[in-house]
Design an enzyme around this catalytic site. Structure first.
Site, PDB file in Angstrom:
ATOM      1  N   MET A  30       1.015  -1.271   0.005  1.00 13.85           N
ATOM      2  CA  MET A  30      -0.056  -0.065  -0.012  1.00 13.85           C
ATOM      3  C   MET A  30       0.783   1.366  -0.146  1.00 13.85           C
ATOM      4  O   MET A  30       0.254   2.436   0.516  1.00 13.85           O
ATOM      5  CB  MET A  30      -0.958  -0.090   1.210  1.00 13.85           C
ATOM      6  CG  MET A  30      -1.836  -1.122   1.101  1.00 13.85           C
ATOM      7  SD  MET A  30      -3.348  -0.803   2.066  1.00 13.85           S
ATOM      8  CE  MET A  30      -2.712  -0.729   3.719  1.00 13.85           C
ATOM      9  N   GLY A  31       2.118   1.022  -0.433  1.00 14.26           N
ATOM     10  CA  GLY A  31       2.921   2.162  -0.494  1.00 14.26           C
ATOM     11  C   GLY A  31       3.557   2.488   0.784  1.00 14.26           C
ATOM     12  O   GLY A  31       3.643   1.614   1.906  1.00 14.26           O
ATOM     13  N   HIS A  34       9.208   0.934   3.000  1.00 15.67           N
ATOM     14  CA  HIS A  34      10.324   1.028   4.081  1.00 15.67           C
ATOM     15  C   HIS A  34      11.123  -0.133   3.965  1.00 15.67           C
ATOM     16  O   HIS A  34      10.963  -1.073   2.965  1.00 15.67           O
ATOM     17  CB  HIS A  34       9.703   1.305   5.528  1.00 15.67           C
ATOM     18  CG  HIS A  34       8.539   0.134   5.802  1.00 15.67           C
ATOM     19  ND1 HIS A  34       8.990  -1.129   6.179  1.00 15.67           N
ATOM     20  CD2 HIS A  34       7.323   0.468   6.204  1.00 15.67           C
ATOM     21  CE1 HIS A  34       7.989  -1.633   6.461  1.00 15.67           C
ATOM     22  NE2 HIS A  34       6.870  -0.896   6.501  1.00 15.67           N
ATOM     23  N   GLY A  36      11.157  -2.720   5.550  1.00 17.74           N
ATOM     24  CA  GLY A  36      10.442  -4.125   5.416  1.00 17.74           C
ATOM     25  C   GLY A  36      10.103  -4.177   4.111  1.00 17.74           C
ATOM     26  O   GLY A  36      10.052  -5.924   3.721  1.00 17.74           O
ATOM     27  N   HIS A  37       9.549  -3.527   3.478  1.00 21.81           N
ATOM     28  CA  HIS A  37       9.090  -3.855   1.953  1.00 21.81           C
ATOM     29  C   HIS A  37      10.358  -4.086   1.118  1.00 21.81           C
ATOM     30  O   HIS A  37      10.043  -5.116   0.143  1.00 21.81           O
ATOM     31  CB  HIS A  37       8.375  -2.559   1.329  1.00 21.81           C
ATOM     32  CG  HIS A  37       7.080  -1.995   2.060  1.00 21.81           C
ATOM     33  ND1 HIS A  37       7.179  -1.154   2.793  1.00 21.81           N
ATOM     34  CD2 HIS A  37       6.036  -2.645   1.820  1.00 21.81           C
ATOM     35  CE1 HIS A  37       5.692  -0.847   3.298  1.00 21.81           C
ATOM     36  NE2 HIS A  37       4.997  -1.994   2.762  1.00 21.81           N
ATOM     37  N   GLN A  61     -10.251  -2.657   2.760  1.00 17.20           N
ATOM     38  CA  GLN A  61      -9.788  -3.040   3.973  1.00 17.20           C
ATOM     39  C   GLN A  61      -9.911  -2.010   5.047  1.00 17.20           C
ATOM     40  O   GLN A  61      -9.502  -2.398   6.145  1.00 17.20           O
ATOM     41  CB  GLN A  61      -8.512  -3.621   3.722  1.00 17.20           C
ATOM     42  CG  GLN A  61      -7.364  -2.659   3.310  1.00 17.20           C
ATOM     43  CD  GLN A  61      -6.155  -3.537   3.079  1.00 17.20           C
ATOM     44  OE1 GLN A  61      -5.945  -4.000   2.007  1.00 17.20           O
ATOM     45  NE2 GLN A  61      -5.129  -3.815   3.860  1.00 17.20           N
ATOM     46  N   ASP A 150       2.484  -9.411   9.430  1.00 17.42           N
ATOM     47  CA  ASP A 150       0.688  -9.339   9.193  1.00 17.42           C
ATOM     48  C   ASP A 150       0.596 -10.883   9.231  1.00 17.42           C
ATOM     49  O   ASP A 150      -0.004 -11.603   8.216  1.00 17.42           O
ATOM     50  CB  ASP A 150       0.230  -8.835   8.089  1.00 17.42           C
ATOM     51  CG  ASP A 150       0.729  -7.380   8.111  1.00 17.42           C
ATOM     52  OD1 ASP A 150       0.037  -6.729   8.763  1.00 17.42           O
ATOM     53  OD2 ASP A 150       1.624  -7.005   7.393  1.00 17.42           O
ATOM     54  N   SER A 185       6.811  -0.577  10.238  1.00 21.67           N
ATOM     55  CA  SER A 185       5.468  -0.350   9.677  1.00 21.67           C
ATOM     56  C   SER A 185       5.251   0.833   9.249  1.00 21.67           C
ATOM     57  O   SER A 185       5.694   1.702   9.707  1.00 21.67           O
ATOM     58  CB  SER A 185       4.531  -0.616  10.923  1.00 21.67           C
ATOM     59  OG  SER A 185       2.981  -0.416  10.612  1.00 21.67           O
ATOM     60  N   THR A 186       4.547   1.088   8.267  1.00 25.71           N
ATOM     61  CA  THR A 186       4.138   2.420   7.531  1.00 25.71           C
ATOM     62  C   THR A 186       3.436   3.301   8.784  1.00 25.71           C
ATOM     63  O   THR A 186       3.723   4.323   8.726  1.00 25.71           O
ATOM     64  CB  THR A 186       3.239   2.315   6.539  1.00 25.71           C
ATOM     65  OG1 THR A 186       4.010   1.232   5.450  1.00 25.71           O
ATOM     66  CG2 THR A 186       3.206   3.504   5.743  1.00 25.71           C
TER      67      THR A 186
HETATM   68  O1  PAF Z   1      -0.179  -5.912   3.905  1.00 30.11           O
HETATM   69  C1  PAF Z   1      -0.570  -5.066   3.088  1.00 30.11           C
HETATM   70  O2  PAF Z   1       0.421  -3.969   3.114  1.00 30.11           O
HETATM   71  C2  PAF Z   1      -1.916  -4.979   2.483  1.00 30.11           C
HETATM   72  O3  PAF Z   1      -2.810  -5.531   3.459  1.00 30.11           O
HETATM   73  C3  PAF Z   1      -1.980  -5.779   1.105  1.00 30.11           C
HETATM   74  C4  PAF Z   1      -1.569  -7.164   1.470  1.00 30.11           C
HETATM   75  C5  PAF Z   1      -0.927  -5.082   0.204  1.00 30.11           C
HETATM   76  C6  PAF Z   1      -3.422  -5.504   0.579  1.00 30.11           C
HETATM   77  O4  PAF Z   1      -3.784  -4.443   0.582  1.00 30.11           O
END
Ligand code: PAF
Length: 281
Positions: A30-31, A34, A36-37, A61, A150, A185-186
């Site tokens: 979701m942009g 950081h 972690g991504h 969500q 998550d 975490s963002t």
């Molecule tokens: O973990 C997330 O960042 C979101 O829940 C995901 C998997 C990109 C779905 O929008």
């Protein structure tokens, strides 16, 4: 880096890559990217010939009282970062591309979505499953990479893939932490400096609870002690010690255990977990 906002041209490009024999790994985000991504992207590169990173703040969500509007939108920085680490493709779809027929909830994640985070966020996992299924349908990745922070989301996505016979291999990556232990975490950006200083106590308590269980404390007592200790600093939403394979209660045969928790520091909600093997019953 190839950047697509529309599905048609993205599909065309990915089809040509597949024809060239390239395997594809998707990293849905979701942009607000950081470290972690970046670890998810490293793993995606290990698995496949090319990486597609999607950036989409999925409205379905978030409940109405949640932080959809406030969620950090750092598209320019995200682009620069993805380009710098040589991601092949960035997919930044518009809402109406992802949900051309409107965004009604059309996926039921069942019991797993109703426990833990699903109690305070009843529509959250349906929305996650909906967008992940949609992204899989668009990208048709060979692999998709998710973080273990998550954890409930990860198990729900595994079950989605199994139930719908999706031919994507789900790969998970351990939680990436700041040097003081706080899970990246963002949403950590929301923390005031005072709250940021207290936030590492969350993980420290999970570590202490793990040690206590490994030293023989029974699970109800360890959970109660952890809840009391966390409660001195945080608003505790839940802390539970469960079977890590399916988030059910532990039986004597459960050997993979998870301590999983959600807490709040004022408006900021933090989640974290530790998975370990039980050496003591
Ligand atoms: O973990 C997330 O960042 C979101 O829940 C995901 C998997 C990109 C779905 O929008």
């Amino acid at each position: 880096m190839h950047i697509f906002e529309q599905i048609g041209p993205l599909e065309e490009y990915l089809n040509s890559c597949r024809e060239d024999g390239r395997s594809i790994a998707l990293v849905p985000t979701m942009g607000g990217l950081h470290e972690g991504h970046l670890k998810l992207i490293d793993k995606a590169k290990e698995c496949s010939d090319m990486v597609v990173a999607s950036v989409f703040v999925n409205p379905t969500q978030f409940a109405e009282n949640e932080d959809f509007e406030a969620y950090p939108k750092t598209l320019l920085e995200d682009k620069i970062l993805l380009e710098a680490i040589k991601v092949d493709t960035m997919f930044v779809p518009l809402d109406n591309e992802v949900y051309p027929d409107g965004s009604s909830q059309d996926y039921d994640v069942g019991e797993m979505g109703k426990i833990l985070c699903g109690i305070s966020r009843p529509i959250h996992f349906n929305g996650v499953a909906q967008v992940v299924a949609r992204l899989f349908d668009i990208v048709k990745p060979d692999y998709a990479v998710f973080g273990e922070k998550d954890y409930q989301q990860l198990l729900i996505i595994n079950s989605l893939v199994e139930r719908q016979g999706i031919k994507t291999t789900i790969v998970s990556v351990p939680t990436v932490r700041e040097s003081d232990g706080l899970a990246m975490s963002t949403r950590n950006n929301y923390l005031s400096s005072e709250d940021r200083a207290n936030a590492p106590l969350f993980y420290q308590q999970l570590v202490a609870t793990k040690a206590s269980i490994q030293n023989g404390t029974d699970i109800p007592s360890a959970t109660e002690q952890a809840e009391d200790a966390l409660g001195a600093v945080f608003d505790v939403e839940y802390i539970e010690v469960l079977n890590a394979n399916n988030l059910t209660q532990i039986t004597t045969s459960s050997s993979k255990i998870i301590i999983i928790s959600a807490v709040r520091l004022r408006e900021t909600r933090l989640i974290d977990n530790i998975v370990f093997r039980r050496s003591h019953v």
